[in-house]
Design a protein around this motif. Structure first.
Motif, mmCIF file in Angstrom:
data_model
loop_
_atom_site.group_PDB
_atom_site.id
_atom_site.type_symbol
_atom_site.label_atom_id
_atom_site.label_comp_id
_atom_site.label_asym_id
_atom_site.label_seq_id
_atom_site.Cartn_x
_atom_site.Cartn_y
_atom_site.Cartn_z
ATOM 1 N N GLN A 11 0.834 -1.187 0.000
ATOM 2 C CA GLN A 11 0.000 0.000 0.000
ATOM 3 C C GLN A 11 0.879 1.251 0.000
ATOM 4 O OE1 GLN A 11 -3.340 -0.075 -0.333
ATOM 5 N NE2 GLN A 11 -3.054 -2.277 -0.540
ATOM 6 N N MET A 12 2.197 1.037 -0.068
ATOM 7 C CA MET A 12 3.130 2.148 -0.038
ATOM 8 C C MET A 12 2.928 3.059 -1.246
ATOM 9 S SD MET A 12 7.296 2.037 0.057
ATOM 10 C CE MET A 12 7.563 1.755 -1.701
ATOM 11 N N ARG A 13 3.026 4.332 -0.991
ATOM 12 C CA ARG A 13 2.983 5.350 -2.044
ATOM 13 C C ARG A 13 4.378 5.949 -2.121
ATOM 14 N NH1 ARG A 13 -1.980 6.321 -3.239
ATOM 15 N NH2 ARG A 13 -1.738 8.297 -4.301
ATOM 16 N N ILE A 14 4.785 6.291 -3.311
ATOM 17 C CA ILE A 14 6.037 7.020 -3.460
ATOM 18 C C ILE A 14 5.679 8.455 -3.801
ATOM 19 C CG2 ILE A 14 8.177 7.282 -4.761
ATOM 20 C CD1 ILE A 14 8.288 4.261 -5.009
ATOM 21 N N VAL A 15 6.259 9.361 -3.048
ATOM 22 C CA VAL A 15 5.978 10.778 -3.202
ATOM 23 C C VAL A 15 7.277 11.489 -3.545
ATOM 24 C CG1 VAL A 15 5.195 12.877 -2.018
ATOM 25 C CG2 VAL A 15 4.094 10.676 -1.527
ATOM 26 N N LEU A 16 7.210 12.355 -4.528
ATOM 27 C CA LEU A 16 8.319 13.250 -4.835
ATOM 28 C C LEU A 16 7.890 14.619 -4.319
ATOM 29 C CD1 LEU A 16 11.103 13.630 -6.113
ATOM 30 C CD2 LEU A 16 9.942 14.132 -8.281
ATOM 31 N N LEU A 17 8.536 15.051 -3.244
ATOM 32 C CA LEU A 17 8.228 16.329 -2.606
ATOM 33 C C LEU A 17 9.225 17.357 -3.125
ATOM 34 C CD1 LEU A 17 6.592 17.866 -0.396
ATOM 35 C CD2 LEU A 17 8.333 17.087 1.234
ATOM 36 N N VAL A 18 8.725 18.404 -3.767
ATOM 37 C CA VAL A 18 9.597 19.370 -4.433
ATOM 38 C C VAL A 18 9.292 20.789 -3.969
ATOM 39 C CG1 VAL A 18 9.872 17.909 -6.467
ATOM 40 C CG2 VAL A 18 8.060 19.601 -6.437
ATOM 41 N N ALA A 19 10.345 21.592 -3.939
ATOM 42 C CA ALA A 19 10.198 22.997 -3.552
ATOM 43 C C ALA A 19 10.025 23.844 -4.807
ATOM 44 C CB ALA A 19 11.418 23.449 -2.756
ATOM 45 N N GLY A 20 8.903 24.494 -4.923
ATOM 46 C CA GLY A 20 8.660 25.401 -6.035
ATOM 47 C C GLY A 20 8.135 24.727 -7.278
ATOM 48 N N LYS A 21 7.382 25.498 -8.060
ATOM 49 C CA LYS A 21 6.812 24.986 -9.301
ATOM 50 C C LYS A 21 7.867 24.981 -10.407
ATOM 51 C CE LYS A 21 3.410 27.756 -10.009
ATOM 52 N NZ LYS A 21 2.170 28.433 -10.385
ATOM 53 N N THR A 22 7.598 24.170 -11.408
ATOM 54 C CA THR A 22 8.426 24.156 -12.606
ATOM 55 C C THR A 22 7.889 25.204 -13.560
ATOM 56 O OG1 THR A 22 8.920 21.818 -12.358
ATOM 57 C CG2 THR A 22 9.172 22.732 -14.543
ATOM 58 N N ASP A 23 8.782 26.046 -14.068
ATOM 59 C CA ASP A 23 8.316 27.090 -14.982
ATOM 60 C C ASP A 23 8.618 26.777 -16.445
ATOM 61 O OD1 ASP A 23 11.059 27.456 -14.952
ATOM 62 O OD2 ASP A 23 10.996 29.470 -14.109
ATOM 63 N N ALA A 24 9.105 25.569 -16.712
ATOM 64 C CA ALA A 24 9.401 25.161 -18.092
ATOM 65 C C ALA A 24 8.502 23.985 -18.462
ATOM 66 C CB ALA A 24 10.862 24.774 -18.230
ATOM 67 N N GLY A 25 7.690 24.172 -19.492
ATOM 68 C CA GLY A 25 6.724 23.160 -19.897
ATOM 69 C C GLY A 25 7.333 21.832 -20.288
ATOM 70 N N TYR A 26 8.533 21.850 -20.862
ATOM 71 C CA TYR A 26 9.142 20.587 -21.283
ATOM 72 C C TYR A 26 9.480 19.689 -20.096
ATOM 73 C CZ TYR A 26 13.162 23.768 -20.738
ATOM 74 O OH TYR A 26 14.040 24.705 -20.287
ATOM 75 N N TRP A 27 9.817 20.252 -18.923
ATOM 76 C CA TRP A 27 10.057 19.404 -17.739
ATOM 77 C C TRP A 27 8.738 18.826 -17.249
ATOM 78 C CZ3 TRP A 27 14.641 18.087 -18.223
ATOM 79 C CH2 TRP A 27 15.695 18.962 -18.378
ATOM 80 N N GLU A 28 7.675 19.621 -17.319
ATOM 81 C CA GLU A 28 6.349 19.136 -16.942
ATOM 82 C C GLU A 28 5.907 17.996 -17.864
ATOM 83 O OE1 GLU A 28 3.951 19.868 -14.561
ATOM 84 O OE2 GLU A 28 5.536 20.984 -13.532
ATOM 85 N N ASP A 29 6.146 18.163 -19.163
ATOM 86 C CA ASP A 29 5.781 17.122 -20.135
ATOM 87 C C ASP A 29 6.532 15.826 -19.848
ATOM 88 O OD1 ASP A 29 4.137 18.983 -21.360
ATOM 89 O OD2 ASP A 29 5.541 19.402 -23.008
ATOM 90 N N ALA A 30 7.815 15.938 -19.560
ATOM 91 C CA ALA A 30 8.615 14.747 -19.244
ATOM 92 C C ALA A 30 8.083 14.070 -17.979
ATOM 93 C CB ALA A 30 10.085 15.117 -19.078
ATOM 94 N N MET A 31 7.721 14.858 -16.987
ATOM 95 C CA MET A 31 7.179 14.281 -15.748
ATOM 96 C C MET A 31 5.890 13.528 -16.015
ATOM 97 S SD MET A 31 8.957 14.447 -13.053
ATOM 98 C CE MET A 31 7.694 13.907 -11.940
ATOM 99 N N LYS A 32 5.027 14.073 -16.852
ATOM 100 C CA LYS A 32 3.751 13.418 -17.151
ATOM 101 C C LYS A 32 3.972 12.053 -17.800
ATOM 102 C CE LYS A 32 1.099 17.640 -17.500
ATOM 103 N NZ LYS A 32 0.620 18.673 -18.380
ATOM 104 N N VAL A 33 4.956 11.951 -18.672
ATOM 105 C CA VAL A 33 5.261 10.671 -19.325
ATOM 106 C C VAL A 33 5.579 9.616 -18.266
ATOM 107 C CG1 VAL A 33 6.960 9.454 -20.756
ATOM 108 C CG2 VAL A 33 6.032 11.651 -21.511
ATOM 109 N N TYR A 34 6.463 9.949 -17.325
ATOM 110 C CA TYR A 34 6.861 8.959 -16.333
ATOM 111 C C TYR A 34 5.801 8.741 -15.260
ATOM 112 C CZ TYR A 34 11.140 8.677 -18.837
ATOM 113 O OH TYR A 34 12.044 8.463 -19.831
ATOM 114 N N GLN A 35 5.029 9.756 -14.936
ATOM 115 C CA GLN A 35 3.918 9.555 -14.006
ATOM 116 C C GLN A 35 2.930 8.542 -14.569
ATOM 117 O OE1 GLN A 35 3.183 13.945 -13.354
ATOM 118 N NE2 GLN A 35 2.440 13.116 -11.417
ATOM 119 N N GLU A 36 2.607 8.664 -15.851
ATOM 120 C CA GLU A 36 1.682 7.716 -16.475
ATOM 121 C C GLU A 36 2.270 6.313 -16.496
ATOM 122 O OE1 GLU A 36 0.466 9.176 -20.312
ATOM 123 O OE2 GLU A 36 -0.283 11.048 -19.453
#
Length: 168
Positions: A11-36
């Motif tokens: 039932q363990m969840r893995i959490v990535l706790l980060v300070a501050g938002k990402t202001d570059a869309g390409y990093w967000e896009d890359a994150m979405k690929v791996y989150q899925e």
């Protein structure tokens, strides 16, 4: 390390706790690929601590202190917490997979990996969280580390499941 077959139901969840938002869309896009990709293996989520740069620009020490307070406040009882820090323990991808597997057997509710802000962590955070892993001896921006970590977590899951993503 058992590459597959001995992966506990958890039932363990893995959490990535980060300070501050990402202001570059390409990093967000890359994150979405791996989150899925990760959702097929384990619950994975990203928690963002809001930027502390409101009003007058804080000094480096003030920013680290405020981010540190927010990081520690975001942790919950029972969390197993690991700082992603350039001075941390260096692991190969297979060793990281083994580390994740051991944590799955230990069954914490949340395994929390923390990415600090642009100046790193405050001493208070270092004192509270002794576990540290380095993704590289090089320094990367706190925005770049997010998809790098997510890719390594995905790679670890494929190693544990005996899937052909990782070549060694």
């Amino acid at each position: 390390m058992q590459r597959y077959g001995n992966i506990p139901k958890t039932q363990m969840r893995i959490v990535l706790l980060v300070a501050g938002k990402t202001d570059a869309g390409y990093w967000e896009d890359a994150m979405k690929v791996y989150q899925e990709r990760l959702m097929h293996y384990i619950p994975f989520e990203i928690e963002v601590i809001p930027d502390v740069k409101k009003g007058k620009k804080p000094s480096e020490a003030q920013q680290k202190t405020r981010e540190g307070e927010s990081i520690l406040k975001a942790l919950k009882a029972g969390d197993c917490c690991v700082l992603l820090d350039e001075k941390g323990m260096e692991l190969t991808s297979v060793q990281f997979a083994s580390y994740i597997e051991r944590k799955m057997h230990a069954a914490p509710r949340r395994l929390v990996f923390v990415v600090g802000g642009p100046y790193g962590f405050s001493q208070t955070v270092y004192d509270a969280v002794p576990a540290r892993i380095s993704l590289s001896r090089m320094t990367f921006s706190h925005q770049m580390i997010r998809p790098f970590f997510a890719e390594q977590l995905y790679r670890a899951m494929t190693i544990l499941h005996g899937e052909p993503y990782h070549h060694e």
